[in-house]
Design an enzyme around this catalytic site. Structure first.
Site, mmCIF file in Angstrom:
data_model
loop_
_atom_site.group_PDB
_atom_site.id
_atom_site.type_symbol
_atom_site.label_atom_id
_atom_site.label_comp_id
_atom_site.label_asym_id
_atom_site.label_seq_id
_atom_site.Cartn_x
_atom_site.Cartn_y
_atom_site.Cartn_z
ATOM 1 C CE1 TYR A 133 -6.982 1.626 -9.483
ATOM 2 C CE2 TYR A 133 -6.235 -0.616 -9.867
ATOM 3 C CZ TYR A 133 -6.129 0.528 -9.304
ATOM 4 O OH TYR A 133 -4.962 0.882 -8.516
ATOM 5 C CG HIS A 140 5.638 -6.064 -8.067
ATOM 6 N ND1 HIS A 140 4.950 -5.997 -6.680
ATOM 7 C CD2 HIS A 140 5.406 -4.374 -8.342
ATOM 8 C CE1 HIS A 140 4.274 -4.987 -6.770
ATOM 9 N NE2 HIS A 140 4.368 -4.230 -7.669
ATOM 10 C CB SER A 182 0.626 -3.737 -4.091
ATOM 11 O OG SER A 182 0.917 -4.838 -5.247
ATOM 12 C CB ALA A 183 0.461 0.133 -1.154
ATOM 13 C CB CYS A 184 5.208 -2.500 0.895
ATOM 14 S SG CYS A 184 4.095 -3.248 1.451
ATOM 15 N NE ARG A 204 -2.237 2.391 -7.105
ATOM 16 C CZ ARG A 204 -1.174 1.698 -6.595
ATOM 17 N NH1 ARG A 204 -0.093 2.034 -7.476
ATOM 18 N NH2 ARG A 204 -1.295 0.843 -5.772
ATOM 19 C CG ASP A 235 4.828 -1.122 -10.019
ATOM 20 O OD1 ASP A 235 4.824 -1.376 -9.048
ATOM 21 O OD2 ASP A 235 3.942 -1.644 -10.814
ATOM 22 C CG ASP A 255 15.925 9.720 7.970
ATOM 23 O OD1 ASP A 255 17.052 10.157 8.041
ATOM 24 O OD2 ASP A 255 14.864 10.234 8.320
ATOM 25 C CE LYS A 291 2.226 -4.079 -11.014
ATOM 26 N NZ LYS A 291 1.597 -3.424 -10.019
ATOM 27 N NE ARG A 299 -2.244 -5.187 -8.152
ATOM 28 C CZ ARG A 299 -2.266 -6.109 -7.346
ATOM 29 N NH1 ARG A 299 -2.646 -7.274 -7.690
ATOM 30 N NH2 ARG A 299 -1.775 -5.769 -6.299
HETATM 31 P P1 GTP Z 1 2.660 -0.188 -5.727
HETATM 32 O O1 GTP Z 1 2.542 1.072 -6.593
HETATM 33 O O2 GTP Z 1 1.260 -0.449 -5.180
HETATM 34 O O3 GTP Z 1 3.344 -1.472 -6.337
HETATM 35 O O4 GTP Z 1 3.199 0.472 -4.404
HETATM 36 P P2 GTP Z 1 4.718 1.201 -3.951
HETATM 37 O O5 GTP Z 1 5.515 -0.138 -3.409
HETATM 38 O O6 GTP Z 1 5.263 1.713 -4.823
HETATM 39 O O7 GTP Z 1 4.255 1.829 -2.742
HETATM 40 P P3 GTP Z 1 4.393 3.381 -2.386
HETATM 41 O O8 GTP Z 1 5.861 3.968 -2.442
HETATM 42 O O9 GTP Z 1 3.430 4.128 -3.028
HETATM 43 O O10 GTP Z 1 4.033 3.334 -0.678
HETATM 44 C C1 GTP Z 1 2.828 3.096 -0.284
HETATM 45 C C2 GTP Z 1 2.432 3.643 1.209
HETATM 46 O O11 GTP Z 1 3.876 3.280 1.855
HETATM 47 C C3 GTP Z 1 2.273 4.918 1.530
HETATM 48 O O12 GTP Z 1 1.244 4.934 2.406
HETATM 49 C C4 GTP Z 1 3.739 5.491 2.066
HETATM 50 O O13 GTP Z 1 3.492 6.560 2.985
HETATM 51 C C5 GTP Z 1 4.123 4.390 2.919
HETATM 52 N N1 GTP Z 1 5.695 4.435 2.858
HETATM 53 C C6 GTP Z 1 6.488 4.489 2.158
HETATM 54 N N2 GTP Z 1 7.872 4.252 2.262
HETATM 55 C C7 GTP Z 1 7.797 4.393 3.575
HETATM 56 C C8 GTP Z 1 8.518 4.310 5.074
HETATM 57 O O14 GTP Z 1 10.009 4.549 4.662
HETATM 58 N N3 GTP Z 1 8.325 4.346 6.009
HETATM 59 C C9 GTP Z 1 6.847 4.114 6.308
HETATM 60 N N4 GTP Z 1 6.508 4.372 7.495
HETATM 61 N N5 GTP Z 1 6.079 4.208 5.336
HETATM 62 C C10 GTP Z 1 6.330 4.354 4.079
HETATM 63 C C1 SPV Z 2 0.327 -2.656 -7.524
HETATM 64 O O1 SPV Z 2 -0.766 -2.754 -7.016
HETATM 65 O O2 SPV Z 2 1.209 -3.143 -7.224
HETATM 66 C C2 SPV Z 2 0.423 -1.415 -8.431
HETATM 67 C C3 SPV Z 2 -0.831 -0.794 -9.028
HETATM 68 O O3 SPV Z 2 1.323 -1.009 -8.866
HETATM 69 S S1 SPV Z 2 -1.614 -1.557 -10.289
HETATM 70 O O4 SPV Z 2 -0.776 -1.052 -11.465
HETATM 71 O O5 SPV Z 2 -3.015 -1.434 -10.197
HETATM 72 O O6 SPV Z 2 -1.146 -3.069 -10.210
HETATM 73 MN MN MN Z 3 3.170 -2.344 -8.168
#
Ligand code: GTP
Ligand code: SPV
Ligand code: MN
Length: 588
Positions: free
Chosen positions: A199, A228, A250-252, A373, A279, A499, A208, A71
């Site tokens: 993308y 979100h 995102s990615a957390c 992805r 999401d 966990d 989004k 994005r």
């Molecule tokens: P978007 O699709 O971008 O909105 O992201 P999301 O919030 O769905 O993130 P996702 O679950 O794909 O997690 C992304 C990253 O976080 C990866 O690198 C995972 O390995 C890491 N991760 C997820 N859960 C945990 C956790 O409980 N502990 C740790 N240490 N890392 C985690």
């Molecule tokens: C995010 O970035 O929070 C996603 C991927 O879930 S996207 O659909 O590209 O926004």
């Molecule tokens: Mn997202």
């Protein structure tokens, strides 16, 4: 042939076809036969590559341009009449000026190409909670992704009937020129325009752009919320299922939490987690006075790297059929895909995300893009909730906020009440990772994980949250979690993933008055003995450390929050300013 007689739809398509000048217009009817033809066409042009039919049936690989892999927040605009209505956290331009700029970019952009008309639904088609959209695009990749991520086709047009009440989306790839890339929302016109990208989040306009940016505006006006958030159900050994919704940036960790597999001794006792969404959540007040959450999507657009048999076996299983992979490694030996941390055996004879030959045994460069992805049907997920297709969703007992913070935020705490919970969400922050040189541990405020996705002034969005609290007779309890505290060597202290259920169990017990808590200056925290650590490898002392509140760090945070809040001037709700003062007083 047009698949509807809806004049509002036909007139709008005529107008956009006149502008973009496609050679032909194809309506997406949602049939498997049509989708299969499009897959074949995309394979003939190289837009998609068909993967091993035995190992990955119905799966395809796609690569985006190297400059087009995520994005683009700096090129995303909210174009309402008044700048102040977009607020200090959004890019803004006057609608007339933006339309003029964009019309030049779309002028003739589809010459020699096909315009696909995708009627889609966010939510179960025909249900009172569904909302409809039409995306016009010149990308087969977009059509095939939308057909996984949303409910598409004739049924949507039938449900829309003659109504002009749909969200208009126009996407053209144009030249994938990053200098002229725009992702624009016009909330008062229910219109989205996306140009010069291919993308995911920029071009799958139901996600989004509609389900968050436009939908936050609809929710403000109609009395509901677009967030979100993942949605999951926790089934306890008595067979009772309780639901929560959680907002992480995102990615957390949303996808990972939404599909978690309980630790061994929880499984033995009969615990189970059901995934409703990973999401986006649309939240409405039910007739029973509770808050109900539904997932408007139909698939998962998940982060590939890090997904493996241990971290998220359910996500991995979900991607084994009918999935489109974007920007991962292509293993030429068996025509499958690979990404970092899928396993410890990277392929030797492979192609990287850029399309170059790649030897995973020797290369020091990553094979898959870190934001590569998978687009997978929700129904593939082994733990998909039986309520997934329930139009109104599920009743929510807890709302959970969280981010990546190496220090400061404890493993879990509960807000004092709804208003304090809104405050906790509004000051959410996530730290940049060690991947970025010089910027480790830098806090970026990402309120409710909605910084890039709120379609209007963030301060007014907070006020909407506060107002909603006053209307929900039985509001969910609000919590904050942090799976990412690190030790002095920068290693995560908490094991995370499956966990995390140990923490969710405590959260649910709090919601049903089944466990006591300790009051601290920041909110309620678990008594260490109330978190089940059996088999976790974490001892009581470590847990106490994870729950500790460092007052000096928190006072630093209070000062940073004050700076952040100043941006919003008079629009900042007084309730939140009051919550900040009260937190500071409790810490002192
Ligand atoms: P978007 O699709 O971008 O909105 O992201 P999301 O919030 O769905 O993130 P996702 O679950 O794909 O997690 C992304 C990253 O976080 C990866 O690198 C995972 O390995 C890491 N991760 C997820 N859960 C945990 C956790 O409980 N502990 C740790 N240490 N890392 C985690
Ligand atoms: C995010 O970035 O929070 C996603 C991927 O879930 S996207 O659909 O590209 O926004
Ligand atoms: Mn997202």
């Amino acid at each position: 042939m047009a698949l509807t007689t809806n004049k509002a739809v036909l007139d709008w398509i005529d107008e956009k076809a006149a502008l973009t000048q496609p050679d032909r217009i194809v309506w997406i009817d949602g049939s498997e036969a049509q989708l299969e033809e499009l897959r074949a066409e995309a394979c003939s042009t190289g837009e998609l590559e068909k993967l091993n039919e035995e190992k990955l049936p119905g799966c395809y690989l796609h690569r985006t341009a190297e400059n087009d892999v995520a994005r683009v927040e700096d090129r995303t605009f909210i174009c309402c009449e008044r700048k102040e209505d977009a607020g200090p956290t959004n890019n803004w331009m006057a609608p007339a000026e933006m339309y003029a700029k964009l019309n030049k970019l779309y002028d003739g952009a589809m010459k020699g190409r096909t315009m696909y008309v995708i009627p889609y639904s966010m939510g179960v088609v025909g249900s009172p909670f569904a909302k409809y959209g039409i995306e016009l695009t010149d990308s087969i990749y977009v059509v095939l992704n939308m057909a996984i991520m949303t409910r598409v086709g004739q049924a949507v047009l039938d449900a829309l009937g003659d109504s002009p009440d749909y969200v208009k989306g126009l996407h053209a790839k144009a030249g994938i020129d990053p200098e002229n890339r725009y992702i624009v929302q016009f909330p008062q016109d229910n219109t989205i325009m996306s140009v010069n990208s291919g993308y995911g989040g920029n071009v799958l306009l139901g996600k989004k752009c509609f389900a968050l940016r436009i939908a936050t505006c609809l929710g403000r006006d109609e009395g509901w919320m677009a967030e979100h958030m993942l949605i999951l159900g926790i089934q306890n050994p008595a067979g009772e299922v309780r639901y929560l919704a959680a907002a992480f940036p995102s990615a957390c960790g949303k996808t990972n939490l939404a599909m978690l597999i309980p630790p061994a001794h929880y499984l033995e006792k009969g615990w189970k987690v059901w995934c409703v969404g990973d999401d986006i959540a649309w939240l409405r007040i039910g007739e029973d006075g509770r808050l109900w959450a539904m997932n408007p999507e139909y698939g998962f657009f998940g982060v590939a790297p890090g997904t493996n048999d241990k971290s998220n076996p359910n996500a991995l299983a979900t991607t084994r059929r009918g999935t489109i992979f974007t920007n991962v490694v292509h293993n030429l030996d068996d025509n499958t895909v690979w990404w970092e941390d899928l396993d410890k055996n990277p392929p030797k004879n492979a192609v990287d995300w850029k399309g170059n030959p790649w030897n995973g045994q020797e290369s020091t460069e990553k094979g898959a893009h870190p934001n590569s992805r998978f687009t997978a049907p929700a129904k593939n997920c082994p733990c998909i909730s039986p309520e997934f297709e329930s139009p109104k969703g599920v009743p929510i007992s807890a709302i959970v906020f969280g981010g990546r913070r190496a220090k400061t935020a404890p493993l879990v705490y509960q807000s004092r009440d709804w208003d304090h919970g809104v405050f906790v969400g509004s000051v959410m922050a996530s730290e940049t990772t060690a991947a970025a040189a010089g910027a480790v541990g830098v806090v970026r405020r990402d309120p409710m994980a909605m910084l890039p996705f709120c379609g209007y002034n963030m301060a007014r969005y907070w006020q909407h949250w506060l107002d909603m609290g006053g209307k929900i007779a039985h509001p969910p309890k609000i919590f904050n979690v942090n799976w990412f505290r690190t030790d002095d060597e920068g290693r995560f202290i908490w094991p995370g993933f499956g966990d995390n259920l140990r923490v969710l169990e405590w959260i649910m017990k709090r919601c049903y008055d089944e466990v006591e808590a300790d009051e601290t200056p920041i909110g309620y925290e678990p008594r260490p003995e109330d978190i089940d650590l059996e088999g976790s490898g974490v001892d009581q002392e470590t847990l106490k450390g994870l729950l500790s509140v460092d007052k000096d760090l928190w006072l630093e945070d209070v000062a940073a929050i004050r700076d952040f809040y100043v941006k919003f001037g008079d629009t900042l709700p007084k309730t939140l300013a009051g919550e900040l003062d009260a937190l500071e007083a409790r810490l002192k």
